[in-house]
Every structure is written in C-alpha cells, then in structure tokens.
Design a protein around this motif. Sequence first.
Motif, mmCIF file in Angstrom:
data_model
loop_
_atom_site.group_PDB
_atom_site.id
_atom_site.type_symbol
_atom_site.label_atom_id
_atom_site.label_comp_id
_atom_site.label_asym_id
_atom_site.label_seq_id
_atom_site.Cartn_x
_atom_site.Cartn_y
_atom_site.Cartn_z
ATOM 1 N N GLU A 293 44.378 35.768 40.798
ATOM 2 C CA GLU A 293 44.624 35.881 39.439
ATOM 3 C C GLU A 293 43.713 37.031 39.020
ATOM 4 O OE1 GLU A 293 41.730 32.466 37.609
ATOM 5 O OE2 GLU A 293 43.532 33.019 36.591
ATOM 6 N N TYR A 294 42.484 37.249 39.590
ATOM 7 C CA TYR A 294 41.712 38.249 39.186
ATOM 8 C C TYR A 294 41.775 39.756 39.745
ATOM 9 C CZ TYR A 294 38.072 35.368 36.851
ATOM 10 O OH TYR A 294 37.471 34.489 35.957
ATOM 11 N N TYR B 88 45.224 54.285 38.718
ATOM 12 C CA TYR B 88 44.105 54.361 37.544
ATOM 13 C C TYR B 88 42.726 55.080 37.793
ATOM 14 C CZ TYR B 88 42.574 50.409 39.847
ATOM 15 O OH TYR B 88 42.188 49.206 40.894
ATOM 16 N N SER C 31 36.656 41.726 34.329
ATOM 17 C CA SER C 31 35.592 41.391 35.213
ATOM 18 C C SER C 31 34.999 42.371 36.064
ATOM 19 C CB SER C 31 36.340 40.358 36.391
ATOM 20 O OG SER C 31 37.280 41.313 37.145
ATOM 21 N N ASP C 32 35.535 43.709 35.908
ATOM 22 C CA ASP C 32 34.921 44.783 36.430
ATOM 23 C C ASP C 32 35.155 45.917 35.628
ATOM 24 O OD1 ASP C 32 33.663 45.885 39.128
ATOM 25 O OD2 ASP C 32 35.575 47.046 38.744
ATOM 26 N N PRO D 231 35.050 37.048 40.226
ATOM 27 C CA PRO D 231 33.514 36.639 40.384
ATOM 28 C C PRO D 231 33.081 35.323 40.646
ATOM 29 C CG PRO D 231 34.781 36.742 38.119
ATOM 30 C CD PRO D 231 35.558 36.974 39.187
ATOM 31 N N VAL E 238 30.975 34.554 32.962
ATOM 32 C CA VAL E 238 32.212 34.388 34.039
ATOM 33 C C VAL E 238 33.271 35.104 33.264
ATOM 34 C CG1 VAL E 238 33.754 33.116 35.509
ATOM 35 C CG2 VAL E 238 31.479 32.478 35.038
ATOM 36 N N PRO E 239 33.363 36.289 33.311
ATOM 37 C CA PRO E 239 34.666 37.083 32.659
ATOM 38 C C PRO E 239 35.971 36.522 33.227
ATOM 39 C CG PRO E 239 33.374 38.621 34.260
ATOM 40 C CD PRO E 239 32.748 37.337 34.286
ATOM 41 N N GLU E 240 36.885 36.805 32.195
ATOM 42 C CA GLU E 240 38.267 36.249 32.503
ATOM 43 C C GLU E 240 38.873 37.358 33.286
ATOM 44 O OE1 GLU E 240 40.638 35.246 28.932
ATOM 45 O OE2 GLU E 240 38.692 35.486 27.978
ATOM 46 N N PRO E 241 39.982 37.183 33.999
ATOM 47 C CA PRO E 241 40.952 38.112 34.753
ATOM 48 C C PRO E 241 41.232 39.387 33.851
ATOM 49 C CG PRO E 241 41.703 35.964 35.448
ATOM 50 C CD PRO E 241 40.544 35.605 34.191
ATOM 51 N N TYR F 208 43.026 43.101 39.492
ATOM 52 C CA TYR F 208 43.765 44.120 38.650
ATOM 53 C C TYR F 208 44.598 45.293 39.017
ATOM 54 C CZ TYR F 208 39.097 46.053 39.363
ATOM 55 O OH TYR F 208 38.047 46.490 40.056
ATOM 56 N N GLY G 244 34.856 45.379 42.988
ATOM 57 C CA GLY G 244 35.279 44.960 41.654
ATOM 58 C C GLY G 244 36.578 44.333 41.729
ATOM 59 N N PHE H 258 36.190 48.879 36.547
ATOM 60 C CA PHE H 258 37.608 49.261 36.999
ATOM 61 C C PHE H 258 38.603 48.586 36.567
ATOM 62 C CE2 PHE H 258 37.269 52.999 40.381
ATOM 63 C CZ PHE H 258 36.357 53.457 39.903
ATOM 64 N N ALA H 259 38.125 47.244 36.220
ATOM 65 C CA ALA H 259 39.130 46.426 35.492
ATOM 66 C C ALA H 259 39.582 46.922 34.101
ATOM 67 C CB ALA H 259 38.781 45.079 35.378
ATOM 68 N N ARG I 11 41.861 50.100 34.532
ATOM 69 C CA ARG I 11 43.188 49.813 34.892
ATOM 70 C C ARG I 11 43.852 49.284 33.278
ATOM 71 N NH1 ARG I 11 47.235 47.314 38.250
ATOM 72 N NH2 ARG I 11 48.900 47.813 36.523
#
Lengths: 120, 284
Positions: free
Chosen positions: B228-229, B146, A81-82, B173, A75-78, B231, B169, A84-85, A88
């Motif tokens: 919070e998730y 981005y 998670s993706d 999750p 479970v990746p942290e904010p 981005y 995305g 594209f994360a 960014r």
Amino acid sequence: MIDKLPELVNADPAIVRWGRHMNATFLVEVGEAQYLLTVRAGRIESVEKGPLVMRAWTFAIRASKESWDRFWCRVPEPGWSDLFALLRRGDVRFEGDQRVLMAYLLYLKLVLAAPRKLAA
Amino acid sequence: MTARIEPVVGRYAHLELEGKAHRVYFEEAGQGIPLLCLHTAGSDGRQFRAVLNDPAITQHYRVVAFDMPWHGKSSPPAGWEKGDYELTTTRYTDMIMTVARELGLDRPVVMGCSSGGRIVLDLAFKHARALRALVGLQSSAFGTRYYDPYWLNHAEVHGGQACGAVAYGLMSPLSPEAERWETVWHYMPGGPGVFSGDLYFYQVEGDIRSRLGEIDTSVCPLYLLTGEYDYSASPADTQAAAAKIMGAKVTIMKGLGHFPMSENPDAFLGHLRPVLEEIRSTTL
C-alpha cells in the motif's frame, strides 16, 4: 518543524554522513512560510525564516503546509511517506539546480523527514 | 564447519540473448514446480533471499532467481562499453523465456516485482500457454515519469547514492529498518545507466494498457499483490490494470511498499504462501 532541523540533524551522524560533501544553501517553503537552510559538510549551519527578499539559493523545495503536515506525521500515511511520494502526487515543486538536489537526495530525504521524531 | 549455510545455491549459466553470448548468474533452492523470480529495475536477485530460504515454499517449488544481464553478478555482453543499456518489452520477454528454457524450467510460475511485475502482464498474453501461473508484485500497466532518471547516470551525481535514495523512499516506513537498508544497498552497486536503462522500459516503452483486454486468466491464472505504501506502482495503479483483466486476483498488502519480498520478508511471505498453495492445488 524546520527551525528544529539543526538540533535534529547535527546530533545524528547517520544523517550527517550522507551530506558530508554538501556545502550549499537551499530554500524550503511550507505554504507561505520560507526557510533558508545553509548546509556545511552535512551539518545544518543555519535556518533563516523569511520573508526573504532577493536571497540566493541553489535549489528550492516548495510544498503546501497541509502536505508537509501529512509528511511529518510520526507514521505518515501511504502517499505522504517520502519526498518523492509528494512529487508523484504533484504536491511538491523542485526548482533551481536539480543536480545538487539529486546528488544529495538521500541526505535531503532524511533531513526533511527528521521532524517526524517530534510528532505526537 | 560452524557457519549456518543456507540451502540456496548460486551458479552461472552461459546462454545466448539477442545473438550475443551471456554469462547469467542465478540462485536456486527447492524442488518441484518451477518458480522463476524477476527482480526490480536496477537491482538483482538478492531481493528474493527470503523466498529462496522459505521451507514452506521450497518443499513444493524449485525457486530460481536470476540476475538480469548488466545486473548483480551477471555481466553485460562483450562490447557493452560502446553503447547505452536500454531495456525493452521484447528484450525482457525474450530474456525470461530463454532463461526458463535454458534452465529446463517446464511451464514455470513467473513472479516479478515492479518492472518485473509489468513484464508479467506482457507474458500473460504472449506466453500464457507456456506458463503455469503468474504473480505480479507492484504491477502497473504503465509508469508515470514523475522524476527524471537522467540524474541517475550523470558523472556529477553519485549514481549509487542517487539510485539508493530513489529506492529508499518507495518502501513502507513500517518495514523493518535493517531489511529496508539492505534493499537500498542492493541499489547502490548498480552499473552506470543500468537503473535508468531499465526505467526506459518501465516508464516509457513498456506501456501495456492497450493490451490488457487480451489477457485470458483461464489459460494462465494471474495474481497481483501490491504493497500500500508504493507510490510508483500504487494500489490504485494495480487496481486500474486489474479492472481490465477478467479474473485477475488482487491483494493489497497493508503496511508494505514497493519491494515487499525484500523490505519486509516475513509479512510478504504471509501473503505469498497462500497464493502459491492455491496455484499448486488448482493448476496443472
């Protein structure tokens, strides 16, 4: 993690279906380590580990080992998670033919996140 | 009849925007204080299905969610085939105020997500006296470009799949799988160039940073709720905007992402109900 992709992806029709028209070779860099992935009709046909010299690829996805490690948590942290994360954050670089990368973006996101299943 | 029928009613309104006739689809449920909901860029009002179906909300609120022109079941105006769609701050604000007026929503609460959460900040200083309160979900004062939306409207890239991949995305999750994929689905049928046309407002034109100090929350209360998730409009983005708005009330929603009302309705309603309760009991 990357070397496990053929078994993780090819056994999962919910991932393969998004890449069923994809036939391309692309490069993934995990820090210094290079992996050349060849996709045929949505299946990962081969993963070749580098070092690679003068090999052709359609696009490349490069990120640090630390970024991939955080991305591959079960479970990746904010912020991790993706794909594209990472983009960014400025933690991943896309090079080469962006059209192919964007045409199969959903497939690639699912493929590259598949190693999370192996995480502790 | 044995099917379970929701209390949500969908209808079409004919109204004029920018001097052109429009047929705008909206759904509504409940009675009481008008609550006008604004969907995210490139999607439609289905994102608010859980809010429209929540008796705790609809017993006190008339919830209205409309599909922006070009989105969902709202058509683009005649002649759309001759030019590109491009959302701007002025167009968006005028659209919201026209829809509110034409549907008879008197001093509504306006709640918007993402690009809708951005325009809520514009409404906060331009139309505060005409609005009862504002709720921004995933609000930010500007968007960082981005990735290049050029690819979202390209004949050699499947727009539905690419837009869906971008939306996928942005979610947590931890949100339920079925609700996440439903949220992706809402992105896949968008018209060519509509998501990227919205992103023109969100990532280029709609930079509101210099106007935040003009917002007076004593005239119109402002609540900012951010998952919070996310981005794209991250908690840090919301907090940076809120730091310049005296009286803005910020909630960071743990375990949620960019589409809180749609990706995890139960968790989101847990955050929204007390906000709407506070608005009902403290504003007139």
